[in-house]
Motif scaffolding. Structure first.
Motif, PDB file in Angstrom:
ATOM      1  N   LYS A  41       0.685  -1.247   0.088  1.00 25.49           N
ATOM      2  CA  LYS A  41       0.112   0.103  -0.035  1.00 25.49           C
ATOM      3  C   LYS A  41       0.878   1.195   0.027  1.00 25.49           C
ATOM      4  N   THR A  42       2.121   1.028   0.248  1.00 22.32           N
ATOM      5  CA  THR A  42       2.938   2.369   0.267  1.00 22.32           C
ATOM      6  C   THR A  42       3.433   2.793  -1.031  1.00 22.32           C
ATOM      7  N   HIS A  43       3.781   4.005  -0.889  1.00 23.75           N
ATOM      8  CA  HIS A  43       4.385   4.793  -2.032  1.00 23.75           C
ATOM      9  C   HIS A  43       5.685   4.160  -2.593  1.00 23.75           C
TER      10      HIS A  43
ATOM     11  N   LEU B 189      -8.722   1.022  -5.354  1.00 23.48           N
ATOM     12  CA  LEU B 189      -8.723   2.422  -5.114  1.00 23.48           C
ATOM     13  C   LEU B 189      -7.445   3.038  -5.039  1.00 23.48           C
ATOM     14  N   VAL B 190      -7.343   4.071  -5.924  1.00 27.77           N
ATOM     15  CA  VAL B 190      -5.936   4.893  -5.852  1.00 27.77           C
ATOM     16  C   VAL B 190      -6.204   6.325  -5.527  1.00 27.77           C
ATOM     17  N   GLU B 191      -5.314   6.857  -4.666  1.00 29.19           N
ATOM     18  CA  GLU B 191      -5.781   8.370  -4.031  1.00 29.19           C
ATOM     19  C   GLU B 191      -4.642   9.014  -4.147  1.00 29.19           C
TER      20      GLU B 191
ATOM     21  N   ASP C 293     -14.190   9.445  -4.987  1.00 25.21           N
ATOM     22  CA  ASP C 293     -14.660  10.538  -5.562  1.00 25.21           C
ATOM     23  C   ASP C 293     -15.220  10.339  -7.011  1.00 25.21           C
ATOM     24  N   LEU C 294     -14.359   9.095  -7.635  1.00 25.97           N
ATOM     25  CA  LEU C 294     -14.904   8.817  -9.142  1.00 25.97           C
ATOM     26  C   LEU C 294     -14.511   7.546  -9.247  1.00 25.97           C
TER      27      LEU C 294
ATOM     28  N   MET D 179       0.834   8.883  -3.192  1.00 31.24           N
ATOM     29  CA  MET D 179      -0.290   8.064  -3.925  1.00 31.24           C
ATOM     30  C   MET D 179      -0.500   6.922  -2.725  1.00 31.24           C
ATOM     31  N   ASN D 180      -1.931   6.884  -2.400  1.00 30.84           N
ATOM     32  CA  ASN D 180      -2.337   5.705  -1.468  1.00 30.84           C
ATOM     33  C   ASN D 180      -3.115   4.824  -2.340  1.00 30.84           C
TER      34      ASN D 180
END
Lengths: 911, 251
Positions: free
Chosen positions: A905-907, B13-15, B62-63, B1-2
Motif C-alpha cells: 500500500k505504500t508509495h 482504489l488509488v488516491e 470521488d470517481l 499515492m495511497n
C-alpha cells in the motif's frame, strides 16, 4: 422341456391350464412344452387374477414365459386400437431375443408385435405410428420418446399390461426412477394397467416391488437361487500367463464356457492370449453391434466354445447352452456372481456351475467370502434413487412438453403415486423453480408451461445415463493425438500447467482450444490428479468386513476345500508376519508410511473408506493448511501428504474424529473437491443448465461450481454422493468401534498388504478449507526459495549467498565463527562493502547501523529473523516489530503477510 | 499515492488528488451469450450491480473508473444487456460520477452514456495514471506512467506440495518494454497494473496468458520483474514463479 407328446394330454396342474384360452393351450403344445416350471406355476395364477407382480427368479427359469403366457391370454380378449402390451427391457441387445420369441407367439396367436429403440429404422417407426403393434418391445429411453409423439401418445390409451424386464438392473439407477415416473404418466392415458416386473435375486424384494407399483399393492413370487449354484474358487499366480493357463485348463475340458472379466482391456488381452486355441471369441461394450451379435450367434451355434465377456453379457441375452461359467477375478458383489453363474446350465432345474479364478490375496479372500454368501443366497439390496431432483426435473420438463401446459397439482398427483417421485408439493415447486432458472419451463400461478428450449433439451436428455464426453489430447511436440481425457477431468482439474498421465507418460496441459486439449511432455508432477476413469464396482461393507474377519480367524478351510487356496492364503499371511508386519483385520486397523504417502489399512469397502478417507483428508488439510491427495479401495486408504505430516498425526486425527460430526464435516468440505464438482456438472446437465455439447472454452472452469450453486442442483449432488459414493452410517460405526476399543489402531512397517496396487481406486484432492491457508502455504514456499546473502558483521570479511530454506537455525560466520550475521536481500549486497569502509560519512554510518541491527536480530532469533527479513519490503524495523509479537507457525506467517500487504500500500512499492 | 484494495469487487482504489475506484470487465449480459454456448443460467446482473454499489459505499471514492468491457455482446445489444446496462448506469449516476474506457466488448455502449463519461479507447491520463481497457496499443501519451487496465482477467493458481490449493483472480504488476510501442521513446519506464475481472464467470490463467500473450500489453510485459497481488493486496510473489515448470515446489 420334455419331448412333444402325440396327443394333448398335458401334465399341468388344472388350476392354471383351465383358465387359459384354448388358443394359448394349443400354441403351448406346438411350442413343445409339456410341463410348466415351478416359477411358471407360481406366477401365472397371479397374473391371471390381475395382480401386479414382482417375479424374482434366476436366469433360465422361464421367467419371460411366466409373464407372457398369461399376458397373451389376456391380450386375446383385449385388443385395442393402440398398444396393448409394453415390454420394457434395459439393453437393446435383449430386444432381439425377446422379440424373436414374442414374434413366434404373436404370429401363432394372431397378434402383432414390434420393437422400437434407438436403432429402429425410420420406416419401421412410421409403420408403428400408423399400425401400432399389440405388443411393443422397447427400452426406457424410447418410452420417453414415445410420449413426445402426439399420435403415439394416443396409442397408449389401450395399454393393459406393462412388463419391466431385468428390473433389478433398473431399480438402482436414475434410469429406473425415470421409467417408473413415466409409468405414472402412462396411467393418465391408459388407466390402471397391470404391472409385471421380472427380476434376478435381490436382497430387498419388498422395496423393489414398491419401486414397480408405488402406492399400489404388489404380489411377490420368489424362487430361491442357492440350490441352483455350484461355485468353486481357485488361486493362480500373479503373472498373466499362469492365469491364462488356469483358464485354459477349464476351457479344454468341457464344451461351452462363458468367461466373465471385469474390464474391457482384460477381455482383449485374454482373448488375444487364447486366440491360438481357436474356438474363442470376445464380447464387450466397446465392440460394434455387428461384431457382438456375430459372437453371440457363433457361440449359440457351437462354432465357438469359449466366449470372453464383460458385464455386457450379464443380462439375459439368449446365447444357447452354457455349460460352465468362469469369473476371472473377484466379482465384487454377490448379486453379480449369482447372475453371471446363473448363465450356466440354462435348462430349468439344472445346477449352474461356476469357477472364480483369483490371483492375489485380496482377490482370493474376497472371492471366498462372496462365494460363501452366494451359496447362502445373501444377495445385496438394490437401492432405488428416491426423490432424485434431476430425474423429477427431467420428467417435469417432459410432462410440460407433452401437455404444453398443465397444472402443478396434476403433475404432483402423477408423481406422488410412485415411490421415487416427490413426497410433498413444496419440493415439486422448488424443482420447478430451478427449471425456470434454466428456461425449461415457465410458471404462471399454478400452470406449468413449456418453453421453446424444452423440446431440444428433451431430445438430448431422453436418458438419465450421464454422458461423459471425451476430449482428444494433442501433443504439440509430436503433433499427434496421444489419447483422450474425460469430461470429468476437464471440468474439475483443467488449467494450464496441470499434469496428468496417459499411456504411462506424463503430460502438461497447455490449453483447451477447438475442443482439443493441447499438451506437452512433462518431466515431473506435483501430485496425482483426480480421476474416476473406469468407475469400479464398489465392494460392499459387509463383504469387506467379512474379509477382515477371515484374515483374523484364518478359517480358510471353512470357506473352501481347495488345498492350493488354503496354502496360498496362509502362506501369504505368514510371510507378512515374518516381515514383522501387522495384519489388518476387522478388529485391527493399521497405518503404514510409504513413498507414496500414508496408508490406512481398513477392511470396510469402498463407500465407507471413501467417507472415512475424506473426513481424514479434510481434517488434515485444515490442520496443516495443505492439499491432501486421496486414493482408496475396499481395504485401504492412501493419503498423499507433504513431509511434515507423520503417521502419528494421521492416527491422532483418526482417533479424534467425532462420529456425530462426520456428516457435517463432509457436507461442509465436499464442495471444494473434484468429485463434487464433477457430479454437480453431471446433474446440472440433467436439469438443463448445461447442454450436452456445451463449449467449455467459453467459461472460466473453476467458477463453474459457483455458477451452479443452485439449491436443487446442490441438494441432488449431495444426495447422490451420500447414497452412492459415501457410506456415512458405516463410517460412524467404524469410528465408534475405534472409540470403544473394539477396533485397534496399530502403526506398522510397510507391508505387502498395504502396498498392493491401488488401480481400483478413486482419486481426489482435498484442498485446505480457507483461502487463508492456501496463501500461507504459498508464502512459506516463496520465502523458502528466497535468495539471501549472509554477511558477517563481526570480522566483516565473510559473505555467503544461499536460499532461506538452506539457512541453518543459527548461522555462523565461515571465517571467524561469530554469530553476528546480517541477512541481506540480493539487491542490498552492495551495502556490505559500504558498511565496512574505513571512513564513512553520516549516511554510510547509518547503513552500518542498519546492518548491525539486522545482525543482532539474527543473533537473538536465528533463522526466524532471516525468514522474516526475506519477506517483501520488510526491513529491520518491521522485522523487529514482527519478532516482538512472539508468534510462530501460521500466526507468524499471517504477520508477515500483513507486513507485506502494508508495504504494497505504500508509495515505495509503486515507484 | 495511497492504494486500497477491495476484494469484494475485486477493485482497487488509488488516491492522489482524488479517490478513484477502479473496476474492470464487468461483462454485463454474459449469461445471454453463454446460452449460445450451451450454458443456461439466469442472469446475475442484478447481483453484480448490487455488489458494485455496495463497493462504492464501502470505498467512498470521488470517481469511479470502469476499465472497459462493461457489456458483453458483440455486435449488438441483447435484451438482457439493454435493461441491465440502463439499470447499472442509472444506479451509478445516483451515487457517483464515473468514466469508462471502452473495451473490445463495448461497441454500442455510447448509446447508454453521456459524452463526458467516455474516454479514448487507446488510453488517456488522469492525474499521473494512464487508463485504458488494454486491448489496443497504448496511446503514446501514456508512456512513462503507471497504466491501469483490464481485459486480461488474470487468475492465479496457488499450488502446494500436493496440488492446487486455491484459484483466485489477481493483479499483475510489471514493467512494459516501451520499445515495442516506440523506437524513439527514451523516458522513464512505463508500468502496468492489470486489474482482475469483476465478472465471476470470466478468467484466464496467468500461466497461459504469459506463455501465449494475446494483447499488446501482455506481449510487452517484462516477465522477469512482474509481480502478482491477490485481490486483498496480499503480495503473492513473482510472475515467474507461477510460470516455472518442472521445478519442485518443496524446498
Amino acid at each position: 422341456m420334455g419331448p412333444m407328446q402325440e396327443n394333448s394330454h398335458l401334465t399341468w396342474p388344472m388350476t392354471s391350464i383351465s383358465q387359459l384360452d384354448t388358443r394359448i393351450r394349443s400354441v403351448i403344445h406346438d411350442r413343445g412344452f409339456s410341463e410348466l416350471s415351478e416359477v411358471q406355476q407360481q406366477a401365472i395364477p397371479h397374473v391371471l387374477e390381475g395382480n401386479h407382480l414382482l417375479l424374482i427368479a434366476p436366469t433360465g427359469t422361464g421367467k419371460t414365459e411366466s409373464a407372457m403366457i398369461p399376458v397373451f391370454n389376456g391380450m386375446l380378449n383385449a385388443k385395442g386400437t393402440g398398444f396393448t402390451t409394453l415390454y420394457i427391457t434395459p439393453l437393446r441387445a435383449l430386444n432381439r431375443d425377446i422379440l424373436r420369441r414374442m414374434e413366434w407367439w404373436c404370429q401363432n396367436l394372431g397378434l402383432t408385435s414390434g420393437v422400437r429403440h434407438g436403432d429402429t429404422s425410420q420406416a419401421e417407426r412410421r409403420k408403428q405410428v400408423l399400425h401400432p403393434p399389440d405388443l411393443l418391445v422397447t427400452t426406457p429411453e424410447t418410452v420417453q420418446a414415445l410420449f413426445m409423439g402426439k399420435r403415439l401418445r394416443q396409442h397408449f390409451q389401450s395399454v393393459r399390461y406393462v412388463i419391466v424386464d431385468e428390473i433389478h438392473d433398473l431399480a438402482g439407477t436414475k434410469r429406473g426412477a425415470q421409467l417408473v415416473i413415466a409409468l405414472e404418466r402412462l396411467v393418465r392415458y391408459a388407466g390402471e394397467f397391470q404391472r409385471i416386473g421380472l427380476s434376478a435375486t435381490v436382497g430387498n424384494p419388498e422395496e423393489i416391488a414398491a419401486f414397480l407399483t408405488g402406492t399400489r399393492p404388489c404380489s411377490i413370487v420368489e424362487v430361491p437361487v442357492a440350490k441352483f449354484l455350484d461355485i468353486r474358487v481357485e488361486i493362480t499366480g500373479e503373472k498373466f500367463e499362469s492365469q491364462v493357463e488356469a483358464v485354459r485348463r477349464h476351457t479344454r475340458k468341457g464344451p461351452s464356457t462363458l468367461i466373465f472379466v471385469n474390464t474391457r482391456s482384460t477381455a482383449e488381452s485374454l482373448g488375444h492370449a487364447l486366440l491360438k486355441d481357436g474356438d474363442v471369441d470376445v464380447h464387450h461394450g466397446s465392440l460394434s453391434r455387428e461384431v457382438r451379435i456375430e459372437a453371440e450367434e457363433r457361440f449359440k451355434r457351437g462354432e465357438v466354445k469359449t466366449l470372453i465377456c464383460t458385464s455386457s453379457m450379464e443380462l439375459g441375452i439368449d446365447i444357447g447352452h452354457v455349460e460352465h461359467v468362469i469369473q476371472f477375478g473377484s466379482p465384487r458383489e454377490v448379486s453379480r456372481l449369482v447372475q453371471r453363474i446363473g448363465r450356466a446350465g440354462h435348462q430349468i432345474g439344472k445346477v449352474s456351475t461356476g469357477t472364480i479364478i483369483t490371483s492375489g490375496f485380496d482377490d482370493l479372500c474376497e472371492s471366498l467370502v462372496i462365494a460363501s454368501r452366494a451359496r447362502k443366497g445373501e444377495v445385496e439390496n438394490v437401492i432405488p434413487s428416491y426423490q432424485a431432483g434431476d430425474v423429477i426435473g427431467n420428467q417435469i420438463a417432459a410432462i410440460a412438453v407433452e401437455y404444453g401446459e398443465i397444472s402443478l397439482e396434476d403433475i404432483y398427483s402423477m408423481m406422488s403415486r410412485s415411490s421415487v417421485g416427490v413426497r410433498d408439493i413444496e419440493t415439486l415447486e422448488a424443482i420447478v423453480g430451478q427449471l425456470t432458472d434454466h428456461y425449461l419451463v415457465r410458471r404462471d400461478n399454478n400452470r406449468i408451461i413449456t418453453t421453446s428450449r424444452a423440446r431440444r433439451y428433451l431430445s438430448g436428455n431422453l436418458s438419465m445415463i450421464p454422458d461423459e464426453r471425451k476430449f482428444p489430447v494433442y501433443d504439440i511436440v509430436t503433433r499427434r493425438t496421444v489419447g483422450t481425457l474425460d469430461e470429468s477431468f476437464i471440468i474439475t482439474s483443467l488449467h494450464t500447467g496441470a499434469v496428468f498421465i496417459a499411456r504411462g507418460q506424463l503430460w502438461r496441459v497447455l490449453d483447451l482450444e477447438d475442443g482439443k486439449v493441447t499438451v506437452e511432455p512433462a518431466r515431473n508432477t506435483d501430485g496425482e490428479l483426480p480421476s474416476w476413469e473406469g468407475e469400479q464396482i464398489p465392494v460392499p461393507f459387509e463383504i469387506a468386513r467379512e474379509v477382515g474377519r477371515l484374515r483374523r480367524t484364518r478359517e480358510f478351510d471353512v470357506y473352501t476345500t481347495d488345498a492350493a487356496c488354503i496354502a496360498f492364503a496362509n502362506g501369504f499371511l505368514d510371510l507378512v508376519l515374518k516381515n514383522h508386519g501387522i495384519i489388518p483385520t476387522d478388529q485391527v486397523l493399521t497405518l503404514e508410511s510409504s513413498e507414496e504417502g500414508i496408508i490406512l489399512n481398513n477392511c470396510a469397502g469402498h463407500q465407507t473408506n471413501e467417507a472415512i478417507g475424506r473426513v481424514l483428508s479434510i481434517l488434515l488439510s485444515a490442520r496443516f493448511g495443505t492439499t491432501i491427495g486421496l486414493e482408496l479401495d475396499a481395504y485401504r486408504i492412501l493419503l498423499r501428504v507433504p513431509r511434515e505430516i507423520s503417521v502419528a498425526d494421521v492416527r491422532d486425527t483418526l482417533v479424534g474424529i467425532q462420529p456425530e460430526h462426520i456428516r457435517g464435516i463432509l457436507e461442509l468440505a465436499l464442495k471444494r473437491t473434484s468429485l463434487f464438482k464433477w457430479k454437480l456438472v453431471q446433474i446440472s446437465k440433467k436439469f438443463g443448465a448445461i447442454d450436452p455439447d456445451a463449449d467449455y472454452e467459453r467459461l472460466s472452469m473453476h467458477r463453474l461450481a459457483d455458477l451452479l450453486a443452485h439449491p436443487q442442483i446442490q441438494e441432488e449432488t449431495y444426495r447422490e454422493l451420500f447414497t452412492r459414493y459415501m457410506d456415512v452410517a458405516h463410517a460412524i460405526e467404524i469410528v465408534q468401534a475405534i472409540h470403544a476399543g473394539a477396533i485397534q489402531i496399530c502403526i506398522g512397517p510397510p507391508s505387502m498388504i498395504g502396498s498392493a496396487a491401488l488401480f481400483t481406486s478413486s482419486r481426489d484432492q482435498i484442498p485446505p478449507p480457507t483461502a487463508d491457508q492456501a496463501v500461507i502455504s504459498a508464502l512459506k514456499h516463496r520465502l523458502d526459495r528466497q535468495e539471501v546473502i549472509l554477511v558477517c558483521m563481526n570480522c566483516r570479511k565473510w559473505k555467503a549467498r544461499t536460499v532461506v530454506a538452506r539457512v541453518p537455525e543459527q548461522p555462523v560466520c565461515g571465517n571467524c565463527g561469530a554469530r553476528l550475521i546480517a541477512a541481506l536481500k540480493p539487491y542490498e549486497a552492495e551495502l556490505y562493502p559500504v558498511a565496512n569502509k574505513k571512513t564513512k560519512n553520516a549516511e554510510e554510518k547509518a547503513i552500518e547501523q542498519k546492518l548491525i541491527r539486522n545482525a543482532n536480530m539474527v543473533l537473538s532469533s536465528g533463522k526466524k529473523a532471516i525468514l522474516i527479513l526475506s519477506a517483501k519490503g520488510v526491513g529491520p524495523e518491521t522485522a523487529s516489530r514482527i519478532l516482538a509479537t512472539y508468534t510462530s507457525g501460521d500466526a507468524l506467517m499471517r504477520e508477515i503477510l500483513k507486513a507485506e500487504r502494508n508495504f504494497v500500500k505504500t508509495h515505495r512499492f509503486w515507484q | 499515492m495511497n492504494i486500497e484494495f477491495y476484494p469484494a469487487g475485486p477493485g482497487v482504489l488509488v488516491e492522489e488528488e482524488q479517490r478513484i475506484l477502479f473496476l474492470a470487465d464487468i461483462h454485463m449480459g454474459i449469461e445471454h451469450e453463454l446460452q449460445k454456448y450451451g450454458f443456461h443460467i439466469r442472469s446475475r446482473g442484478q447481483e453484480r450491480i448490487t455488489r458494485i454499489c455496495d463497493l462504492i459505499t464501502e470505498a467512498s471514492p470521488d470517481l469511479l473508473i470502469m476499465l472497459g468491457d462493461i457489456k458483453h455482446r458483440v455486435p449488438g445489444t441483447s435484451y438482457q444487456e439493454f435493461f441491465e446496462l440502463q439499470h447499472l448506469f442509472s444506479s451509478l449516476r445516483k451515487r457517483i460520477p464515473f468514466i469508462i474506457t471502452p473495451g473490445n466488448h463495448d461497441p454500442g455502449i455510447e448509446e447508454f452514456l453521456k459524452p463526458d463519461e467516455i474516454r479514448k479507447k487507446e488510453g488517456s491520463l488522469i492525474g499521473s495514471l494512464g487508463i485504458l481497457h488494454g486491448h489496443t496499443h497504448p496511446d503514446m501519451d501514456l508512456m512513462g506512467h503507471l497504466l491501469l487496465c483490464g481485459h486480461h482477467h488474470p487468475v492465479v493458481s496457488l499450488p502446494d506440495q500436493v496440488g492446487v490449493a486455491l484459484k483466485t483472480p489477481c493483479y499483475v504488476l510489471g514493467e512494459l518494454d516501451s520499445h515495442m510501442f516506440s523506437d524513439t521513446y527514451d523516458g522513464s519506464s512505463t508500468r502496468v497494473l492489470m486489474v482482475p475481472s469483476c465478472n465471476e464467470l470470466t478468467g484466464y490463467g496467468i500461466e497461459k496468458t504469459f506463455r501465449s500473450p494475446f494483447s499488446p500489453l501482455s506481449r510487452s510485459l517484462i516477465i522477469e520483474t512482474a509481480e502478482i497481488l491477490l485481490p486483498d493486496g496480499t503480495y503473492a510473489g513473482e510472475l515467474t514463479s507461477y510460470l516455472a515448470y518442472d521445478q519442485h515446489i518443496s524446498a
